[in-house]
Write a protein that holds these residues in place. Sequence first.
Motif, PDB file in Angstrom:
ATOM      1  N   VAL A 105       8.781  32.186   5.072  1.00 39.22           N
ATOM      2  CA  VAL A 105      10.062  32.518   4.453  1.00 39.22           C
ATOM      3  C   VAL A 105      11.086  31.425   4.757  1.00 39.22           C
ATOM      4  O   VAL A 105      11.880  31.042   3.886  1.00 39.22           O
ATOM      5  N   ALA A 106      11.054  30.888   5.976  1.00 34.87           N
ATOM      6  CA  ALA A 106      11.954  29.787   6.329  1.00 34.87           C
ATOM      7  C   ALA A 106      11.656  28.554   5.484  1.00 34.87           C
ATOM      8  O   ALA A 106      12.569  27.855   5.037  1.00 34.87           O
ATOM      9  N   VAL A 107      10.365  28.280   5.259  1.00 35.14           N
ATOM     10  CA  VAL A 107       9.977  27.159   4.396  1.00 35.14           C
ATOM     11  C   VAL A 107      10.511  27.377   2.985  1.00 35.14           C
ATOM     12  O   VAL A 107      11.025  26.458   2.344  1.00 35.14           O
ATOM     13  N   LEU A 108      10.395  28.594   2.488  1.00 28.93           N
ATOM     14  CA  LEU A 108      10.876  28.943   1.156  1.00 28.93           C
ATOM     15  C   LEU A 108      12.353  28.595   1.005  1.00 28.93           C
ATOM     16  O   LEU A 108      12.800  28.174  -0.065  1.00 28.93           O
ATOM     17  N   VAL A 111       2.668  27.132   0.962  1.00 21.94           N
ATOM     18  CA  VAL A 111       3.730  27.906   0.322  1.00 21.94           C
ATOM     19  C   VAL A 111       3.965  27.441  -1.107  1.00 21.94           C
ATOM     20  O   VAL A 111       4.009  28.252  -2.038  1.00 21.94           O
ATOM     21  N   ILE A 112       4.107  26.129  -1.327  1.00 21.94           N
ATOM     22  CA  ILE A 112       4.358  25.656  -2.694  1.00 21.94           C
ATOM     23  C   ILE A 112       3.133  25.899  -3.571  1.00 21.94           C
ATOM     24  O   ILE A 112       3.261  26.251  -4.752  1.00 21.94           O
ATOM     25  N   ALA A 113       1.933  25.769  -3.018  1.00 21.40           N
ATOM     26  CA  ALA A 113       0.723  26.061  -3.795  1.00 21.40           C
ATOM     27  C   ALA A 113       0.708  27.525  -4.220  1.00 21.40           C
ATOM     28  O   ALA A 113       0.379  27.844  -5.366  1.00 21.40           O
ATOM     29  N   ALA A 114       1.090  28.414  -3.312  1.00 16.50           N
ATOM     30  CA  ALA A 114       1.121  29.845  -3.638  1.00 16.50           C
ATOM     31  C   ALA A 114       2.135  30.131  -4.738  1.00 16.50           C
ATOM     32  O   ALA A 114       1.876  30.946  -5.644  1.00 16.50           O
ATOM     33  N   LEU A 115       3.285  29.481  -4.702  1.00 16.25           N
ATOM     34  CA  LEU A 115       4.302  29.675  -5.745  1.00 16.25           C
ATOM     35  C   LEU A 115       3.780  29.229  -7.102  1.00 16.25           C
ATOM     36  O   LEU A 115       3.955  29.919  -8.116  1.00 16.25           O
ATOM     37  N   ILE A 116       3.146  28.056  -7.130  1.00 21.81           N
ATOM     38  CA  ILE A 116       2.607  27.532  -8.386  1.00 21.81           C
ATOM     39  C   ILE A 116       1.513  28.448  -8.921  1.00 21.81           C
ATOM     40  O   ILE A 116       1.477  28.795 -10.108  1.00 21.81           O
ATOM     41  N   GLU A 117       0.614  28.855  -8.038  1.00 19.34           N
ATOM     42  CA  GLU A 117      -0.501  29.716  -8.450  1.00 19.34           C
ATOM     43  C   GLU A 117      -0.012  31.080  -8.912  1.00 19.34           C
ATOM     44  O   GLU A 117      -0.515  31.642  -9.892  1.00 19.34           O
ATOM     45  N   LYS A 118       0.983  31.611  -8.214  1.00 18.39           N
ATOM     46  CA  LYS A 118       1.542  32.907  -8.599  1.00 18.39           C
ATOM     47  C   LYS A 118       2.169  32.813  -9.987  1.00 18.39           C
ATOM     48  O   LYS A 118       1.976  33.700 -10.831  1.00 18.39           O
ATOM     49  N   LEU A 119       2.910  31.750 -10.240  1.00 23.27           N
ATOM     50  CA  LEU A 119       3.540  31.574 -11.547  1.00 23.27           C
ATOM     51  C   LEU A 119       2.499  31.418 -12.641  1.00 23.27           C
ATOM     52  O   LEU A 119       2.691  31.878 -13.774  1.00 23.27           O
ATOM     53  N   ALA A 120       1.375  30.777 -12.307  1.00 19.53           N
ATOM     54  CA  ALA A 120       0.314  30.557 -13.293  1.00 19.53           C
ATOM     55  C   ALA A 120      -0.459  31.833 -13.594  1.00 19.53           C
ATOM     56  O   ALA A 120      -1.245  31.871 -14.542  1.00 19.53           O
ATOM     57  N   GLY A 121      -0.250  32.874 -12.781  1.00 20.31           N
ATOM     58  CA  GLY A 121      -0.928  34.139 -13.037  1.00 20.31           C
ATOM     59  C   GLY A 121      -2.108  34.433 -12.142  1.00 20.31           C
ATOM     60  O   GLY A 121      -2.872  35.364 -12.405  1.00 20.31           O
ATOM     61  N   TYR A 122      -2.290  33.649 -11.066  1.00 25.56           N
ATOM     62  CA  TYR A 122      -3.382  33.928 -10.148  1.00 25.56           C
ATOM     63  C   TYR A 122      -3.161  35.275  -9.469  1.00 25.56           C
ATOM     64  O   TYR A 122      -2.030  35.655  -9.157  1.00 25.56           O
ATOM     65  N   SER A 123      -4.233  35.981  -9.201  1.00 28.89           N
ATOM     66  CA  SER A 123      -4.145  37.203  -8.416  1.00 28.89           C
ATOM     67  C   SER A 123      -3.849  36.844  -6.961  1.00 28.89           C
ATOM     68  O   SER A 123      -4.085  35.707  -6.525  1.00 28.89           O
ATOM     69  N   ASP A 124      -3.347  37.820  -6.209  1.00 23.32           N
ATOM     70  CA  ASP A 124      -3.108  37.575  -4.790  1.00 23.32           C
ATOM     71  C   ASP A 124      -4.410  37.214  -4.081  1.00 23.32           C
ATOM     72  O   ASP A 124      -4.422  36.383  -3.163  1.00 23.32           O
ATOM     73  N   ASP A 125      -5.517  37.833  -4.488  1.00 22.28           N
ATOM     74  CA  ASP A 125      -6.812  37.514  -3.879  1.00 22.28           C
ATOM     75  C   ASP A 125      -7.169  36.045  -4.076  1.00 22.28           C
ATOM     76  O   ASP A 125      -7.670  35.385  -3.160  1.00 22.28           O
ATOM     77  N   ALA A 126      -6.921  35.521  -5.282  1.00 22.15           N
ATOM     78  CA  ALA A 126      -7.236  34.121  -5.577  1.00 22.15           C
ATOM     79  C   ALA A 126      -6.343  33.187  -4.768  1.00 22.15           C
ATOM     80  O   ALA A 126      -6.799  32.143  -4.280  1.00 22.15           O
ATOM     81  N   ILE A 127      -5.079  33.555  -4.618  1.00 26.36           N
ATOM     82  CA  ILE A 127      -4.150  32.731  -3.833  1.00 26.36           C
ATOM     83  C   ILE A 127      -4.557  32.718  -2.366  1.00 26.36           C
ATOM     84  O   ILE A 127      -4.560  31.671  -1.713  1.00 26.36           O
ATOM     85  N   VAL A 128      -4.916  33.882  -1.848  1.00 26.09           N
ATOM     86  CA  VAL A 128      -5.351  33.976  -0.453  1.00 26.09           C
ATOM     87  C   VAL A 128      -6.625  33.166  -0.235  1.00 26.09           C
ATOM     88  O   VAL A 128      -6.770  32.470   0.780  1.00 26.09           O
ATOM     89  N   TYR A 129      -7.540  33.227  -1.186  1.00 25.44           N
ATOM     90  CA  TYR A 129      -8.787  32.472  -1.060  1.00 25.44           C
ATOM     91  C   TYR A 129      -8.506  30.977  -0.985  1.00 25.44           C
ATOM     92  O   TYR A 129      -9.068  30.264  -0.145  1.00 25.44           O
ATOM     93  N   ASP A 130      -7.623  30.480  -1.869  1.00 29.30           N
ATOM     94  CA  ASP A 130      -7.280  29.056  -1.836  1.00 29.30           C
ATOM     95  C   ASP A 130      -6.649  28.700  -0.499  1.00 29.30           C
ATOM     96  O   ASP A 130      -6.948  27.656   0.086  1.00 29.30           O
ATOM     97  N   TYR A 131      -5.802  29.573   0.006  1.00 28.24           N
ATOM     98  CA  TYR A 131      -5.160  29.349   1.305  1.00 28.24           C
ATOM     99  C   TYR A 131      -6.199  29.265   2.417  1.00 28.24           C
ATOM    100  O   TYR A 131      -6.150  28.375   3.278  1.00 28.24           O
ATOM    101  N   LEU A 132      -7.174  30.165   2.400  1.00 27.23           N
ATOM    102  CA  LEU A 132      -8.193  30.182   3.439  1.00 27.23           C
ATOM    103  C   LEU A 132      -9.101  28.961   3.399  1.00 27.23           C
ATOM    104  O   LEU A 132      -9.651  28.552   4.425  1.00 27.23           O
TER     105      LEU A 132
END
Length: 300
Positions: free
Chosen positions: A148-151, A186-207
């Motif tokens: 959140v601080a990064v955001l 964080v920025i990858a998650a924002l981009i992926e979320k905007l593109a329509g990725y599911s939370d599962d897909a975002i978490v997988y990329d993060y992991l």
Amino acid sequence: MSPTQEDDHEATKLATLLTTDIRTVLPPQPTGAILSQRPFVSIPGLFNLRDLSTPQDDGPPAIRPGFIYRSGALTHITPAGKTALVDTLHLGTIFDLRRPEERERAPSPDIPGVETIWTPYAFTPMPVNPRDFAGPDGGVSGFVKMYVAVLECAEPAFKAVFQQIRDHPERPILVHCSAGKDRTGVIAALIEKLAGYSDDAIVYDYLLTRIGIEPARPALLGFLRGQVGAPVPEEMPGLVELCGVQAAAMRGFLKVLDETFEEGVVGYLTIRLGFSDEDVEVIRRNLAHYSEDQVSNPTR
């Protein structure tokens, strides 16, 4: 072993790697095999480099292949690596999310034909306290607090990234910090979320970062100590957790994002970064598609 059993076995092996303690050396195989295939990209001198494009079950990738990449620091990139970024990835722009002192210690490399953009933080963030990651939740609350601080503090840099996506869909970009784990995550998650990725897909990329950082794992502790702001012993409570990746940490951040802003990431882009609804739609479209008409007949 049937095909289904084999797939389950491979999924189990991958899950084991993704959740392996950062202090543990990952086995050369299957780690090497995973690093040699999508979404990872092999470039001499880089680590944790991968394409944000992820195939979808019911259609094409939500982010077009070869447009947005993420990685760790480019400090040790080789001459061959620089050539590959231009000739193979056709990279146009690099966004460096690191703090000034990180860039002073390890300056961004000069890559002919590639623009490197660094934007100062909105404010100087408080040093990370490893003890925030030593709680009973395994550090999840510490990660959410940090993300959140990064955001907030990286708003100018994040705005520059989204402006680039809006205005230059013809120029592939790379976003990185030191480890390619937290700020880049964080920025990858924002981009992926905007593109329509599911939370599962975002978490997988993060992991996947757990595997991506393995070639540079011995240096990771040094990278992240820089965020602490003072020398700390390796046995300091919370430091190991700070160096790792946890699915619950990214899920917690995504939950806070959705709870804080109406429409989640769209609210962040419009309320905090100042984009219009039209801008957001252009960014979404550029993430998924690109044609020469978008350059010859730009929207702005």
